[in-house]
Design an enzyme around this catalytic site. Structure first.
Site, PDB file in Angstrom:
ATOM      1  N   SER A 138       0.857  -1.190   0.000  1.00  0.00           N
ATOM      2  CA  SER A 138       0.000   0.000   0.000  1.00  0.00           C
ATOM      3  C   SER A 138       0.887   1.232   0.000  1.00  0.00           C
ATOM      4  O   SER A 138       2.057   1.169   0.415  1.00  0.00           O
ATOM      5  CB  SER A 138      -0.888   0.003   1.256  1.00  0.00           C
ATOM      6  OG  SER A 138      -1.474   1.269   1.472  1.00  0.00           O
ATOM      7  N   TYR A 151      -2.936  -0.500  10.225  1.00  0.00           N
ATOM      8  CA  TYR A 151      -2.918  -0.854   8.806  1.00  0.00           C
ATOM      9  C   TYR A 151      -1.541  -0.585   8.200  1.00  0.00           C
ATOM     10  O   TYR A 151      -0.990  -1.432   7.483  1.00  0.00           O
ATOM     11  CB  TYR A 151      -3.991  -0.056   8.062  1.00  0.00           C
ATOM     12  CG  TYR A 151      -4.076  -0.361   6.588  1.00  0.00           C
ATOM     13  CD1 TYR A 151      -4.655  -1.550   6.153  1.00  0.00           C
ATOM     14  CD2 TYR A 151      -3.585   0.525   5.637  1.00  0.00           C
ATOM     15  CE1 TYR A 151      -4.737  -1.841   4.799  1.00  0.00           C
ATOM     16  CE2 TYR A 151      -3.659   0.243   4.290  1.00  0.00           C
ATOM     17  CZ  TYR A 151      -4.239  -0.942   3.871  1.00  0.00           C
ATOM     18  OH  TYR A 151      -4.316  -1.235   2.528  1.00  0.00           O
TER      19      TYR A 151
END
Length: 254
Positions: A138, A151
């Site tokens: 990501s 995350y």
């Protein structure tokens, strides 16, 4: 180009969003697709779509955070040429409002889940003379994102794990790379906004879209196209590399 004929590709979380787009495209390019999903109905829907187009796909219901389940699925699949570690979950919160349970849940699915699939597939690929691994990282593994403590931790781990796998198995003809998407418009994103920003869906969607300098979210099919290239023989000289697909987020947000 980008022919996956006679290749067996395993995609975790292939029932929706980016995983679904990758599954459909890989099947279109000739791969036999194996989808590992917790959501059995979603996986079967993707398989049905692939079979309707005349390609081959199979679904397997498993919790990727449980190693015994993952090993059993890979034993059933047998030969694997391509692994796409795509399954994952998100969490909103900074350090102070991330509970121990939140951290454990994110770690178990995003990090341990990817590890479990890698642990299962690397010996298979070594025995077969090589293979390709693509892990979904990501932009959060490259830049600081507000309120994404847990995350970001998991995606940073994915990036580091990928470098390690690429280095350790380069002589086994196993390539390993990562893709780092910015915000991609999937059903997951719509559900995420609805859950965390009830009543402000349109406003938040617009704000998240414009956080990419290009002015919109990405499409799952765009991520799938990059995944196809990186898993194809045409990318045979690429390993240990991260590919942002982010509408300019990392480099142009200044």
């Amino acid at each position: 180009m980008f022919n996956l004929q006679n290749k067996h590709a395993v995609i975790t979380g292939g029932g929706s969003g980016i995983g679904r787009a990758i599954s459909v495209l890989f099947a279109k390019q000739g791969a036999t697709v194996h989808i590992i999903e917790l959501n059995k109905a979603a996986a079967e829907q993707t398989v049905a779509e692939i079979e309707e187009a005349g390609s081959k796909a199979f679904s397997y219901e498993a919790d990727i955070s449980k190693q015994e389940q993952v090993l059993a699925v890979f034993a059933e699949i047998g030969k694997v040429d391509i692994l796409v570690n795509n399954a994952g979950i998100a969490h909103v919160g900074n350090l102070e409002n991330t509970t121990e349970a939140d951290l454990d849940r994110l770690y178990n699915v995003n990090v341990k889940g990817a590890y479990n699939a890698l642990y299962a597939v690397i010996p298979v690929m070594k025995a077969n003379g090589g293979g390709v691994v693509l892990n979904m990282a990501s932009i959060a593994s490259s830049v600081g994102i507000s309120d994404r403590f847990a995350y970001s931790m998991t995606k940073g781990a994915i990036y580091a794990m990928s470098l390690s796998v690429a280095r350790d198995y380069i002589n086994d003809n196993i390539r390993c790379n990562t893709i780092s998407p910015a915000r991609v418009h999937t059903p997951f994103v719509d559900g995420f906004i609805a859950k965390n920003y009830a009543g402000k869906e349109a406003e938040i969607f617009e704000k998240l879209s414009k956080s990419q300098p290009i002015g919109r979210m990405g499409k799952p099919e765009e991520v799938a196209a990059l995944a196809l290239y990186l898993c194809s023989d045409e990318a045979g000289f690429i390993t240990g590399t991260d590919y942002p697909i982010d509408g300019g987020f990392i480099k142009l947000n200044n």
